[in-house]
Design an enzyme around this catalytic site. Structure first.
Site, PDB file in Angstrom:
ATOM      1  N   ASP A  15      33.023 -13.490  13.337  1.00 59.22           N
ATOM      2  CA  ASP A  15      33.064 -12.985  14.709  1.00 59.22           C
ATOM      3  C   ASP A  15      31.931 -13.654  15.490  1.00 59.22           C
ATOM      4  OD1 ASP A  15      34.597 -10.295  15.975  1.00 59.22           O
ATOM      5  OD2 ASP A  15      32.810 -10.935  17.078  1.00 59.22           O
ATOM      6  N   SER A  16      32.078 -13.709  16.805  1.00 61.50           N
ATOM      7  CA  SER A  16      31.023 -14.319  17.617  1.00 61.50           C
ATOM      8  C   SER A  16      30.048 -13.268  18.143  1.00 61.50           C
ATOM      9  CB  SER A  16      31.649 -15.087  18.781  1.00 61.50           C
ATOM     10  OG  SER A  16      32.496 -14.241  19.510  1.00 61.50           O
ATOM     11  N   CYS A  66      47.360  -9.692  21.159  1.00 63.55           N
ATOM     12  CA  CYS A  66      47.319  -8.484  21.989  1.00 63.55           C
ATOM     13  C   CYS A  66      47.499  -8.851  23.458  1.00 63.55           C
ATOM     14  CB  CYS A  66      46.021  -7.717  21.758  1.00 63.55           C
ATOM     15  SG  CYS A  66      44.550  -8.658  22.166  1.00 63.55           S
ATOM     16  N   ASP A 118      43.044 -11.785  14.276  1.00 66.24           N
ATOM     17  CA  ASP A 118      43.211 -10.737  15.303  1.00 66.24           C
ATOM     18  C   ASP A 118      42.370 -11.101  16.535  1.00 66.24           C
ATOM     19  OD1 ASP A 118      43.889  -8.412  16.623  1.00 66.24           O
ATOM     20  OD2 ASP A 118      42.428  -7.178  15.550  1.00 66.24           O
ATOM     21  N   ARG A 137      45.446  -1.785   9.622  1.00 66.69           N
ATOM     22  CA  ARG A 137      44.340  -1.892   8.669  1.00 66.69           C
ATOM     23  C   ARG A 137      44.701  -1.171   7.362  1.00 66.69           C
ATOM     24  NH1 ARG A 137      40.998  -1.644  13.617  1.00 66.69           N
ATOM     25  NH2 ARG A 137      41.321   0.606  13.653  1.00 66.69           N
TER      26      ARG A 137
HETATM   27  N1  SAH Z   1      40.192  -6.882  14.177  1.00 75.15           N
HETATM   28  C1  SAH Z   1      39.213  -6.090  14.864  1.00 75.15           C
HETATM   29  C2  SAH Z   1      39.326  -6.201  16.377  1.00 75.15           C
HETATM   30  C3  SAH Z   1      39.170  -7.611  16.915  1.00 75.15           C
HETATM   31  S1  SAH Z   1      38.781  -7.686  18.604  1.00 75.15           S
HETATM   32  C4  SAH Z   1      39.326  -4.646  14.394  1.00 75.15           C
HETATM   33  O1  SAH Z   1      40.241  -4.312  13.621  1.00 75.15           O
HETATM   34  O2  SAH Z   1      38.485  -3.834  14.789  1.00 75.15           O
HETATM   35  C5  SAH Z   1      38.417  -9.366  18.853  1.00 75.15           C
HETATM   36  C6  SAH Z   1      37.052  -9.824  18.352  1.00 75.15           C
HETATM   37  O3  SAH Z   1      36.997 -11.245  18.553  1.00 75.15           O
HETATM   38  C7  SAH Z   1      35.825  -9.274  19.066  1.00 75.15           C
HETATM   39  O4  SAH Z   1      34.998  -8.642  18.121  1.00 75.15           O
HETATM   40  C8  SAH Z   1      35.103 -10.512  19.660  1.00 75.15           C
HETATM   41  O5  SAH Z   1      33.693 -10.433  19.512  1.00 75.15           O
HETATM   42  C9  SAH Z   1      35.654 -11.624  18.797  1.00 75.15           C
HETATM   43  N2  SAH Z   1      35.713 -12.974  19.390  1.00 75.15           N
HETATM   44  C10 SAH Z   1      36.128 -13.338  20.622  1.00 75.15           C
HETATM   45  N3  SAH Z   1      36.167 -14.685  20.751  1.00 75.15           N
HETATM   46  C11 SAH Z   1      35.758 -15.197  19.557  1.00 75.15           C
HETATM   47  C12 SAH Z   1      35.607 -16.511  19.038  1.00 75.15           C
HETATM   48  N4  SAH Z   1      35.906 -17.570  19.780  1.00 75.15           N
HETATM   49  N5  SAH Z   1      35.189 -16.656  17.765  1.00 75.15           N
HETATM   50  C13 SAH Z   1      34.892 -15.577  17.016  1.00 75.15           C
HETATM   51  N6  SAH Z   1      35.051 -14.307  17.433  1.00 75.15           N
HETATM   52  C14 SAH Z   1      35.471 -14.109  18.684  1.00 75.15           C
END
Ligand code: SAH
Length: 397
Positions: free
Chosen positions: A250-251, A340, A300, A209
């Site tokens: 995000d979802s 990840c 991510d 980040r």
């Molecule tokens: N980049 C973030 C961490 C991401 S974790 C950081 O730096 O803090 C992965 C995220 O993906 C979670 O918040 C989860 O809610 C979201 N997620 C999972 N499946 C998804 C989808 N199909 N569409 C949108 N968001 C999703």
């Protein structure tokens, strides 16, 4: 002390100080959930002191390869002290640090993240469950100098099931407000250890980040799309780097509400940020149809491949979002893309993204390879610990 005898030839991984023994390698011997056992080779040589997991495929997890060592409260205190001392040497500029990273710190199944004065802890193996009280006391004793006084348990992960353990969540030591304010590089974020994902936040992306904020500034990125944004760490970093049009996708509604709050908390103009509660894949497709373009995109996603067995399907999912992401980038734009999934190695991930570029008819410079922050270390003996990998790509044209 109960003895677990391994089949002939199956002593090799323990001799190489790899901490796991799979069910199929055990010749004979049984013990209770999390009980400490002596593991021996087929011909009776000492291999390790370990914890026993009767229902898990990973039947035995080694505590120590030293026959003279005793597995008691003092053992946990020593291991925890060593892990905390290592983090001190890393001199991480944040009040959010992973202090114990499971196998890498010689404590299989134990995850400890420090958030200001709270330790947020996952006890994920039968062995850590058995020693929970001693571990909790040792953790607080060894982090008192850092100002940690409270311990919140976040053992609500699905992996406990495989160990035959029920989910558990709540204060183990101390109590009070579960939300703290995290400082990392130039930004602040609130973390709720009760409601947040995992232990509360994704500390493993801290350095990435910070890098993103620098790249956004260096390349003068104005429009930024942050996919799988969670609470907006990369989004606020982009604003810190000078971006003026940031979209978080995000979802999770609560995560996005927090992302919006984080924009204000850091003193940025809320008009520069939009939060989209939607599925990323569908959103990318729609944006492409709408002719949207961005100066920088972050991908991510959550773990698409929980294990190597899911690698094929996961590869297609990664390729799909990366293809769409590369198309949505302006020429000269930046893509930060991550996986990840432990089941997808760095080389395979690179190939997947290369395939996505071919499909999108886009080439790019591979500026940098990324990994988890150093407080999430991998060790020489346990390469499986490596899970987070990322690429910084500069789109050509
Ligand atoms: N980049 C973030 C961490 C991401 S974790 C950081 O730096 O803090 C992965 C995220 O993906 C979670 O918040 C989860 O809610 C979201 N997620 C999972 N499946 C998804 C989808 N199909 N569409 C949108 N968001 C999703």
């Amino acid at each position: 002390m109960k003895v677990i005898r391994l089949r002939e030839g199956k002593e090799r991984s323990l001799l190489r100080r790899h901490p796991w023994v799979f069910a199929g390698s055990v010749e004979k011997g049984k013990a209770d959930l999390g009980e400490t056992v002596r593991v021996e080779s087929h011909d009776g040589r000492f291999l390790a002191w370990a914890s026993f997991s009767p229902s898990s495929q990973i039947r035995v997890r080694a505590w120590s390869f030293d026959e003279a060592e005793r597995i008691d409260a003092g053992f946990f205190q020593r291991r925890i002290a060593a892990a905390v001392a290592m983090r001190q040497r890393l001199a991480i500029q944040s009040n959010g640090v992973r202090l114990i990273h499971g196998e890498a710190d010689g404590l299989p199944g134990l995850i400890v993240d420090r958030y200001e004065d709270i330790l947020s802890v996952q006890f994920l193996s039968a062995g850590t469950e058995r020693w929970k009280a001693q571990i909790a006391d040792a953790l607080l004793a060894e982090t008192a100098a850092l100002g940690c006084t409270r311990l919140y348990e976040r053992s609500d992960s699905g992996v406990r099931q495989m160990e035959g353990l029920e989910p558990a969540k709540g204060w183990l030591r101390g109590g009070g407000d579960t939300t703290i304010t995290l400082r990392e590089h130039s930004i602040q974020l609130t973390v709720d250890v009760e409601e947040g994902h995992k232990t509360g936040y994704y500390l493993d992306q801290r350095e990435n980040r910070a890098l993103f904020a620098r790249l956004v500034a260096q390349f003068g990125c104005q429009s930024v799309l942050n996919c799988y944004s969670y609470t907006g760490g990369f989004s606020v970093s982009a604003l810190a780097g000078g971006a003026t049009e940031v979209v978080s996708v995000d979802s999770s509604g609560p995560a996005l509400a927090r992302a919006n709050a984080h924009v204000l908390l850091n003193g940025f103009d809320p008009a520069h940020h939009a939060a989209l509660d939607a599925d990323v894949n569908g959103t990318l497709r729609q944006m492409l149809k709408d002719g949207r373009q961005f100066d920088a995109i972050v991908l991510d996603p959550p773990k698409f491949a929980p294990s190597a067995a899911h690698a094929d399907r996961a590869s297609r999912a990664y390729k799909d979002i990366n293809r769409l992401g590369l198309k949505l980038l302006k020429p000269g734009g930046l893509l930060l893309t991550f996986s990840c999934s432990g089941g997808i190695g760095a080389e395979l991930f690179h190939k997947i993204v290369a395939g996505a570029g071919l499909d999108a008819q886009v080439d790019g410079y591979l500026l940098q390879r990324l990994e988890a922050s150093p407080d999430h270390p991998t060790t020489l003996c346990f390469p499986e610990g490596e899970y987070l990998k990322g690429l910084v790509i500069l789109k050509q044209g």
